[in-house]
Design a protein around this motif. Structure first.
Motif, PDB file in Angstrom:
ATOM      1  N   TRP A  49       0.654  -1.137   0.163  1.00 20.85           N
ATOM      2  CA  TRP A  49       0.086  -0.175  -0.024  1.00 20.85           C
ATOM      3  C   TRP A  49       0.646   0.928  -0.467  1.00 20.85           C
ATOM      4  O   TRP A  49       0.636   1.804  -0.952  1.00 20.85           O
ATOM      5  CB  TRP A  49      -0.886   0.075   1.518  1.00 20.85           C
ATOM      6  CG  TRP A  49      -1.656   1.030   1.381  1.00 20.85           C
ATOM      7  CD1 TRP A  49      -1.131   2.269   1.997  1.00 20.85           C
ATOM      8  CD2 TRP A  49      -2.849   1.941   0.963  1.00 20.85           C
ATOM      9  NE1 TRP A  49      -2.294   3.368   1.612  1.00 20.85           N
ATOM     10  CE2 TRP A  49      -3.256   2.935   0.974  1.00 20.85           C
ATOM     11  CE3 TRP A  49      -3.372   0.921  -0.559  1.00 20.85           C
ATOM     12  CZ2 TRP A  49      -4.672   3.547   0.422  1.00 20.85           C
ATOM     13  CZ3 TRP A  49      -4.728   1.719  -0.615  1.00 20.85           C
ATOM     14  CH2 TRP A  49      -5.397   2.588   0.018  1.00 20.85           C
ATOM     15  N   LYS A  93       0.289   3.091  -3.499  1.00 25.98           N
ATOM     16  CA  LYS A  93      -0.611   4.026  -3.250  1.00 25.98           C
ATOM     17  C   LYS A  93      -0.293   5.878  -4.307  1.00 25.98           C
ATOM     18  O   LYS A  93       0.882   5.578  -4.321  1.00 25.98           O
ATOM     19  CB  LYS A  93      -1.140   4.609  -1.951  1.00 25.98           C
ATOM     20  CG  LYS A  93       0.072   5.229  -1.262  1.00 25.98           C
ATOM     21  CD  LYS A  93      -0.062   5.636   0.278  1.00 25.98           C
ATOM     22  CE  LYS A  93       0.671   7.135   0.672  1.00 25.98           C
ATOM     23  NZ  LYS A  93       0.614   6.971   2.375  1.00 25.98           N
ATOM     24  N   LEU A 102      -3.631  -4.909  -4.900  1.00 27.41           N
ATOM     25  CA  LEU A 102      -3.534  -3.769  -5.172  1.00 27.41           C
ATOM     26  C   LEU A 102      -3.831  -3.013  -6.321  1.00 27.41           C
ATOM     27  O   LEU A 102      -3.918  -1.676  -6.301  1.00 27.41           O
ATOM     28  CB  LEU A 102      -2.480  -3.908  -4.019  1.00 27.41           C
ATOM     29  CG  LEU A 102      -2.356  -3.646  -2.793  1.00 27.41           C
ATOM     30  CD1 LEU A 102      -1.494  -3.032  -2.138  1.00 27.41           C
ATOM     31  CD2 LEU A 102      -3.484  -2.811  -2.440  1.00 27.41           C
TER      32      LEU A 102
END
Length: 218
Positions: free
Chosen positions: A164, A168, A217
């Protein structure tokens, strides 16, 4: 006569050499055991600003004998073992600084997330995925929370947290928790600023947590 003289001369040379050696050893032992080298100061090297242990707590754990032990005879292994038994401490360096000082430097474990056990107990987790100590107010508690995972699956949650941070797109979106839900699989709660308050949303990853974490992700 000459042979006897040489023999006596050699004998006395040996006696004088032994005497000098004994005097030297005795003097060295005397100096080593003198008050000049008695441990009088124990110092803790600079600690980080948000140190989980302060200098006095480290000294209390180390229990270095002061005013009673000679620096030459001081054993460092026991001091190191006592410090390493403290969960926050990852590494220790101890040095003798003559004539009267012992210097201690510690390396602390760095928590990367918080783990909530089935009992509800909260503990910090290090970068190796090991829960090591209960949370306290001295250390930053603004860390992602891992919920619903068995201990052996904590590394998986850590992989998600690391990925993450790596992938991100918006720094305003903060990973708040990673949850293993028995019905929904893995979910991640993300917080973000929303009109003067904190918004929250769930990212559902499902039960495919055994596959490539990065693929989940992206």
């Amino acid at each position: 006569m000459s042979r006897n003289t040489d023999t006596k001369r050699k004998f006395w040379m040996i006696v004088m050499s032994l005497t000098a050696f004994i005097a030297l050893v005795s003097g060295t032992i005397g100096i080593m055991n003198s008050n000049l080298f008695t441990v009088r100061v124990v110092e803790v090297n600079d600690l980080p600003e948000l140190s989980p242990l302060d200098a006095q707590e480290i000294l209390n754990i180390a229990k270095v004998p002061v005013e009673t032990t000679n620096l030459f005879s001081l054993k460092l292994d026991g001091i190191k073992n006592r410090l390493m038994a403290q969960p926050w401490i990852k590494g220790v360096t101890i040095a003798k600084r003559f004539p009267q000082t012992v210097s201690i430097a510690v390396e602390f474990r760095k928590p990367v997330c918080i783990y909530q056990a089935a009992t509800g107990a909260l503990s910090y987790v290090d970068s190796d995925g090991n829960p090591f100590v209960g949370i306290n107010l001295k250390t930053d508690a603004n860390l992602p929370l891992i919920v619903g995972f068995e201990k052996e699956h904590i590394p998986l949650a850590l992989d998600l947290i690391r990925d993450w941070s790596k992938y991100k797109l918006d720094p305003d979106f903060v990973l708040s928790s990673v949850e293993m839900n028995k019905d929904l699989g893995i979910r991640m709660m993300v917080t973000y600023p929303l009109r003067g308050r904190v918004g929250r949303t769930w990212i559902e990853l499902g039960s495919g947590y055994g596959s490539d974490v990065e693929a989940l992700l992206l």
